[in-house]
Design an enzyme around this catalytic site. Structure first.
Site, PDB file in Angstrom:
ATOM      1  N   LYS A 105       0.822  -1.210   0.000  1.00 38.66           N
ATOM      2  CA  LYS A 105       0.000   0.000   0.000  1.00 38.66           C
ATOM      3  C   LYS A 105       0.856   1.260   0.000  1.00 38.66           C
ATOM      4  O   LYS A 105       0.642   2.189  -0.777  1.00 38.66           O
ATOM      5  CB  LYS A 105      -0.931  -0.045   1.218  1.00 38.66           C
ATOM      6  CG  LYS A 105      -1.799   1.184   1.454  1.00 38.66           C
ATOM      7  CD  LYS A 105      -1.120   2.222   2.334  1.00 38.66           C
ATOM      8  CE  LYS A 105      -0.730   1.728   3.692  1.00 38.66           C
ATOM      9  NZ  LYS A 105      -1.845   1.470   4.598  1.00 38.66           N
ATOM     10  N   GLU A 241      -7.584   4.579   0.906  1.00 36.94           N
ATOM     11  CA  GLU A 241      -6.185   4.537   0.465  1.00 36.94           C
ATOM     12  C   GLU A 241      -6.072   3.971  -0.944  1.00 36.94           C
ATOM     13  O   GLU A 241      -5.337   4.507  -1.785  1.00 36.94           O
ATOM     14  CB  GLU A 241      -5.352   3.708   1.445  1.00 36.94           C
ATOM     15  CG  GLU A 241      -5.125   4.398   2.779  1.00 36.94           C
ATOM     16  CD  GLU A 241      -4.395   3.518   3.789  1.00 36.94           C
ATOM     17  OE1 GLU A 241      -3.793   4.081   4.724  1.00 36.94           O
ATOM     18  OE2 GLU A 241      -4.427   2.281   3.659  1.00 36.94           O
ATOM     19  N   HIS A 504      11.645  25.667  11.628  1.00 36.50           N
ATOM     20  CA  HIS A 504      11.060  26.458  10.548  1.00 36.50           C
ATOM     21  C   HIS A 504      11.919  26.399   9.293  1.00 36.50           C
ATOM     22  O   HIS A 504      13.130  26.460   9.379  1.00 36.50           O
ATOM     23  CB  HIS A 504      10.922  27.918  10.996  1.00 36.50           C
ATOM     24  CG  HIS A 504      10.173  28.775  10.027  1.00 36.50           C
ATOM     25  ND1 HIS A 504       8.821  28.652   9.835  1.00 36.50           N
ATOM     26  CD2 HIS A 504      10.606  29.753   9.193  1.00 36.50           C
ATOM     27  CE1 HIS A 504       8.432  29.531   8.922  1.00 36.50           C
ATOM     28  NE2 HIS A 504       9.503  30.207   8.519  1.00 36.50           N
TER      29      HIS A 504
END
Length: 531
Positions: A105, A241, A504
């Site tokens: 998956k 999914e 950041h």
């Protein structure tokens, strides 16, 4: 020590079923006895063929077997047999996750993300041709090659760790005896302890043509043809999914929802996931039920369904995939021969610390009643169980606050409880919901849709506001939520979050900047990337 052995034989040898407080007392005493003489037990193997027989070669059973044999000196056998699907799909050792679950998956999800990235690359200056195409056959072959390599490595690992692997179907003859059917004939094994780890298989609806013409997630990852126009019946995480990566690979995908998407997850987040998938071109049939599947002369499949008003519709598809839930493979084990009881659903085992009502028979993984059906959960529970049975450990599995991620096109990661559960458990006035929309930096240049990039923190309203749940929709959701799951295990508070300096520019830092509550009514949209 002889007295201890005598007491344990009385417990395990009789047909008595201990209940309530008496059962718990005897169970705890038995575990303490085993922990106290683990090294002695490892040398006394004359009564049974094995210290532990594991029925099922999936993640949880293998984890327990390897821990018990390699690290704790137990004599262990693992039984594993895969019954082919209705269209003939079968696979090797490793269970659902490796063969027809998490691993294939995630690989196909990654293939879909790469396709999206190719288109985004043009905005970043990459010279990418207009005729980008994808080969289902090449992807399928690559995925299956990887799976087969994992199957092989798993077998070698069992051999190296001195775990006997038996490719056979195991069923109970009694609480200590397992009948094994192999292609070489039948045999009987006796075991001091037995671990049930057979997992589950997908369900089919009871409608004409479902089994004859439909497939499930057991088949999709090895499908020997491109899936083409596909309808996925079911909107749990498996259904969404699969619809997501099929759409990302260029196939027409439709999802049929009986009631609500992502049952058991936070429903605000679930509906945002659906909205994002719709924006990407995936179609949804809400409150609909399939009625029949018919194969046409053209080879296509005619699906007929009804909506909540009993109106009937039909359309033609190349593939019909059912993702309506899974059933535990306990009925095939003849549990009644060992006296093992199942829960009210008639399938799963309602175990206490993985121990069934029969003291020497345990269970881990998807066969457990009302426990998370997640590979890492089964693995951790299996290892801890082995340490309690054969080592000097009393540590039990904690099934609370387990993080998970739904690998839809825009991923959804969560840990802890949903907003609905928090309100139900503590009352609306005692729960605070912090939330925010955010702008992933990497979305700016290609001007990707940011309207569904959203997160929220569910917390108690009093004191430092202990965090009860964290929910995130956006890129790399699994990577983002994993770290915060450790923080929740350490009793994270909103005050802690607000006092944490973020990295950041990252998307994970958005949790450290969260400050708007739903109660306040303020706009949760940021003014800028640094606001």
């Amino acid at each position: 020590m002889a007295a201890v052995f005598c007491f344990r034989n009385v417990i395990f040898g009789g047909a008595c079923k201990f209940k309530s407080a008496n059962f718990l007392l005897f169970r705890n005493l038995e575990q303490k006895q085993v922990r106290g003489c683990a090294s002695y037990v490892g040398k006394q193997r004359s009564e049974y063929d094995y210290d532990l027989v594991v029925i099922g070669g999936g993640s949880g059973g293998l984890a327990a077997a390897k821990e018990a044999a390699a690290n704790l000196g137990a004599k262990v056998a693992v039984l594993d047999y895969v019954t082919p699907t209705p269209i003939g799909t079968k696979w090797g050792l490793g269970g659902t996750c490796v063969n027809v679950g998490c691993i294939p998956k995630k690989l196909m999800h990654q293939a879909a993300l790469l396709g999206e990235a190719i288109h985004d690359a043009k905005s970043y200056g990459w010279q990418v041709g207009d005729n980008v195409s994808h080969s289902w056959e090449n992807l399928k072959d690559a995925v299956q090659a990887h799976i087969k390599s994992v199957n092989w490595v798993t077998r070698v690992e069992l051999r190296d760790k001195k775990v006997e692997y038996i490719n056979g179907l195991g069923t109970f003859k009694d609480q200590h005896t397992i009948s094994v059917t192999t292609n070489k004939g039948d045999r009987l094994l006796t075991a001091k302890y037995v671990l049930i780890a057979v997992g589950g298989r997908p369900r089919y609806p009871d409608i004409p043509g479902a089994v004859e013409y439909g497939i499930t997630s057991d088949d999709i990852f090895s499908l020997n043809r491109p899936p083409g126009k596909t309808v996925i019946v079911g909107a749990g995480y498996i259904g969404l999914e699969c619809a997501g990566f099929l759409n990302g690979l260029g196939y027409d995908a439709t999802v049929m929802i009986r009631s609500i998407p992502l049952r058991g997850f936070d429903q605000q987040m679930a509906n945002i996931v659906v909205a994002e998938m719709q924006d990407k071109g995936i179609k949804f049939l809400h409150r609909c039920l399939p009625k029949s599947v018919e194969k046409l002369d053209s080879g296509r499949l005619k699906v007929t369904w009804t909506d909540s008003d009993k109106n009937e519709f039909n359309d033609e598809f190349d593939t019909v995939m059912f993702a309506i839930g899974r059933r535990a493979l306990t009925k095939e084990l003849h549990l009644e021969n060992a006296g093992v009881e199942v829960a009210g659903d008639g399938e799963k085992i309602d175990a206490v610390d993985e121990q069934s009502n029969v003291p020497n028979i345990y269970a881990v993984g998807d066969v457990l009643y009302k426990k998370p059906e997640l590979t890492p959960v089964a693995i951790h529970a299996g290892r801890l169980l082995a340490r309690r049975l054969f080592g000097d450990s009393a540590v039990t599995m904690n099934y609370e606050n387990v993080a998970t991620t739904v690998f839809t096109p825009l991923e959804y990661g969560a840990v802890g409880i949903s907003e609905e559960t928090a309100v139900q458990r503590y009352g609306e006035d005692n729960v605070e919901i912090y939330h925010a929309y955010y702008k992933p930096t990497e979305f700016f240049i290609p001007q990707k849709n940011i309207s569904h990039c959203y997160l929220k923190v569910v917390a108690k309203r009093d004191g430092d506001q202990k965090v009860l749940g964290m929910h995130y929709i956006g890129p790399q959701a699994g990577e983002v939520i994993q770290g915060f799951s450790a923080a929740i295990k350490c009793n994270l508070t909103v005050k802690d979050l607000m006092n944490t300096v973020g990295i950041h520019p990252t998307i994970a830092e958005e949790f450290t900047r969260i400050n708007v509550t739903k109660r306040s009514g303020k706009d949760p949209n940021p003014a800028s990337c640094c606001s």
